[in-house]
Design an enzyme around this catalytic site. Structure first.
Site, PDB file in Angstrom:
ATOM      1  N   ASP A   1       4.331   5.741   0.933  1.00 26.03           N
ATOM      2  CA  ASP A   1       4.354   4.278   0.876  1.00 26.03           C
ATOM      3  C   ASP A   1       3.259   3.704  -0.035  1.00 26.03           C
ATOM      4  OD1 ASP A   1       5.273   3.344   4.290  1.00 26.03           O
ATOM      5  OD2 ASP A   1       6.279   4.543   2.773  1.00 26.03           O
ATOM      6  N   ASP A   2       3.455   2.451  -0.393  1.00 23.67           N
ATOM      7  CA  ASP A   2       2.452   1.542  -0.995  1.00 23.67           C
ATOM      8  C   ASP A   2       2.221   1.737  -2.497  1.00 23.67           C
ATOM      9  OD1 ASP A   2       0.119   1.078   1.797  1.00 23.67           O
ATOM     10  OD2 ASP A   2       2.265   0.795   1.608  1.00 23.67           O
TER      11      ASP A   2
ATOM     12  N   HIS B   1       9.231  -1.639  -0.510  1.00 21.42           N
ATOM     13  CA  HIS B   1       8.171  -1.820   0.491  1.00 21.42           C
ATOM     14  C   HIS B   1       7.565  -3.222   0.344  1.00 21.42           C
ATOM     15  CE1 HIS B   1       5.656  -0.287   3.620  1.00 21.42           C
ATOM     16  NE2 HIS B   1       4.537  -0.282   2.924  1.00 21.42           N
TER      17      HIS B   1
ATOM     18  N   HIS C   1       3.307  -6.766   0.630  1.00 16.15           N
ATOM     19  CA  HIS C   1       2.935  -6.087   1.866  1.00 16.15           C
ATOM     20  C   HIS C   1       2.582  -7.034   3.018  1.00 16.15           C
ATOM     21  CE1 HIS C   1       1.310  -2.656   4.225  1.00 16.15           C
ATOM     22  NE2 HIS C   1       2.028  -1.934   3.405  1.00 16.15           N
TER      23      HIS C   1
ATOM     24  N   HIS D   1       1.047   8.248   2.265  1.00 10.08           N
ATOM     25  CA  HIS D   1       0.816   7.200   1.258  1.00 10.08           C
ATOM     26  C   HIS D   1       0.395   7.846  -0.058  1.00 10.08           C
ATOM     27  CE1 HIS D   1       0.547   5.108   5.087  1.00 10.08           C
ATOM     28  NE2 HIS D   1       0.900   4.011   4.426  1.00 10.08           N
TER      29      HIS D   1
HETATM   30 NI    NI Z   1       2.551   0.059   3.586  1.00 13.50          NI
END
Ligand code: NI
Length: 505
Positions: A313-314, A363, A367, A457
């Protein structure tokens, strides 16, 4: 029926109102609001002013079976675009969209869903293209996807459909070249033919005079991953473009409209085939021939094999390149849930993720915890990120992961309306919290069972640093690595939550 009506003007006016009405609801939040969906991914464009005023219209609905006299109800979802001072172009887009909808309405099968959306496959200099994409689902049959791209010029209200860019006398030669390319790549059976209209409907012309023909299943019995892109070299196309096609190339490359550049010398291969085409042309012309990267994805049947999905993620971020190197060395596909605002910083990494066969999900742009923001903000976060991903990869994701895994009934309903499935996880390494490669590794391998989705991540080093060992340990235990779509059998339903291969609700 004539498509040349004043309707689009009305649509554009309505859209402008709709968009401005949305602005106050996002203005008071601390995060930067995402750009309007249409503007995402634009930083590479040399003349952003040319398309800064795009307005979009999103609608959806359902027609009940009783009204239709059919067995099944129809659901539909459209997203269209309007360009200021380009009424001819807007009319042409609307006309193309209507033709698709009418075609769907005439279909006497028990159709279940129609989705019409758009993207910008190329924008440079003084020209850009808008791609209309139609997705139709009949019950449990595989989805059929049709795409077409129309071009306009920033300073002229032109509307040029892709086939028009090729001189009429040369269209059969171009179709023959594409047919040969697909046969050589063993993607088209001997004796099978392509539909010329389908082959030329979505040409992505580049500023250097080359083009990519983007083919969907409607073009013919093509095998393998779709859509497929066939790159046609500039020397091959030089004497086959129509005057309109040559004009679009000049506009994309920023040359004055009246100049006549000498055709390039006829050298190099006429075509190359690539599963993963980059649908967005950078301002600096790309090389004519793009060598496809080795494919990571191999067929795995998770109904019978022990599968596991690694997810990150991210990103894209500082540790994505290192991670991609590891995944390529290990020949392991992963799933990346990317943030829109990070795509603008690392477009090359996003393109590499797509090119190397990884799955990409949304995503959000900024955020936020989606349970704390209004519906319009959720929709904007998704749409802006979706368009940015499509602009760079040609892929328009239909699944997402909510930040913090935060989702409630209201958020789920909005995501369903946006056509998004919700991918969560059931193995959390907590890499961002433990800040420790060993702990991340232990948590990833300790409770992993067939069908698991593991969360890490790629904006921190711990997950990427642990990935090689995680792969080796799980592989020794007989696990196969797959993307999330592969894990759940290929289809991710909008508005449904996926915690693992088997925990779906
Ligand atoms: Ni995230």
């Amino acid at each position: 029926m004539s498509c040349r009506t004043a309707t689009l003007l009305g649509v554009v006016a309505t859209l402008a109102l709709t968009l401005s009405a949305c602005t106050p609801s996002v203005g008071g939040l601390s995060d930067q609001p995402p750009p309007p969906a249409a503007l995402a991914g634009i930083p590479k464009v040399t003349a952003p002013g040319a398309i800064a005023g795009l307005v979009t219209d999103q609608r959806s609905g359902r027609i009940e079976a009783g009204v239709l006299g059919r067995e099944a109800a129809l659901t539909w979802r459209t997203s269209l675009v309007g360009v200021p001072q380009h009424d001819t172009f807007n009319d042409a887009l609307l006309c193309a969209a209507r033709a698709r909808v009418n075609q769907y309405g005439d279909d006497d099968k028990a159709s279940s869903a129609l989705t019409l959306d758009w993207g910008i496959p190329v924008a440079a200099g003084r020209a850009f293209g808008v791609r209309l994409r139609t997705r139709v689902t009949h019950g449990s049959e595989p989805e059929t996807v049709t795409t077409e791209t129309l071009y306009t010029l920033a300073d002229t209200d032109a509307a040029l459909a892709s086939p028009v860019l090729v001189a009429e006398a040369s269209r059969s030669a171009v179709v023959a070249e594409i047919t040969t390319a697909l046969r050589e790549a063993e993607r088209l059976p001997e004796g099978a033919h392509l539909d010329p209209a389908g082959v030329l409907a979505d040409l992505v012309v580049r500023p250097d005079g080359s083009a990519i023909a983007v083919l969907s299943s409607s073009a013919g019995p093509i095998s393998g991953q779709m859509p497929v892109g066939v790159a046609l070299s500039a020397p091959f196309l030089a004497d086959k473009l129509s005057p309109e096609g040559a004009r679009v190339v000049r506009a994309l490359s920023g040359q004055p409209d009246h100049s006549t550049s000498a055709p390039a010398a006829p050298t190099g291969p006429a075509h190359t085939v690539s599963d993963t085409f980059v649908g967005f042309t950078p301002a600096i012309p790309a090389p004519v021939v793009r060598a496809p990267e080795p494919e990571v994805v191999e067929p795995v049947d998770c109904a019978t094999e022990k599968c596991v999905a690694l997810t990150y993620d991210d990103g894209p971020g500082d540790h994505t390149a290192q991670l991609l190197d590891i995944l390529r060395t290990e020949r392991v596909p992963a799933t990346f849930f990317v943030m829109g605002k990070h795509i603008a910083l690392h477009p090359d990494l996003l393109e590499r993720e797509a090119r190397e066969g990884h799955a990409i999900g949304i995503h959000t742009w900024n955020h936020p915890d989606l349970t704390t923001v209004p519906d319009e903000r959720i929709a904007a976060e998704i749409a802006a990120t979706q368009h940015a991903i499509e602009a760079h990869t040609g892929i328009s994701p239909t699944f997402m992961r909510p930040p913090y895994g935060a989702v409630d009934a209201r958020v789920l309903a909005v995501l369903k309306q946006q056509g998004q499935g919700v991918v969560l996880w059931n193995i959390d390494t907590e890499d961002w919290r433990n800040k420790n490669t060993e702990t991340t590794y232990e948590r990833a391998v300790h409770n992993t069972h067939p069908g698991a989705i593991i969360l890490m991540h790629d904006v921190h080093p711990y997950g990427p640093d642990a990935t090689t060992r995680i792969i080796h340990t799980l592989r020794d235990q007989g696990f196969k690595f797959v993307t999330v779509p592969q894990l759940v059998g290929g289809t991710i339903e909008a508005g449904t939550r996926y915690f693992s291969q088997h925990e779906i609700r």
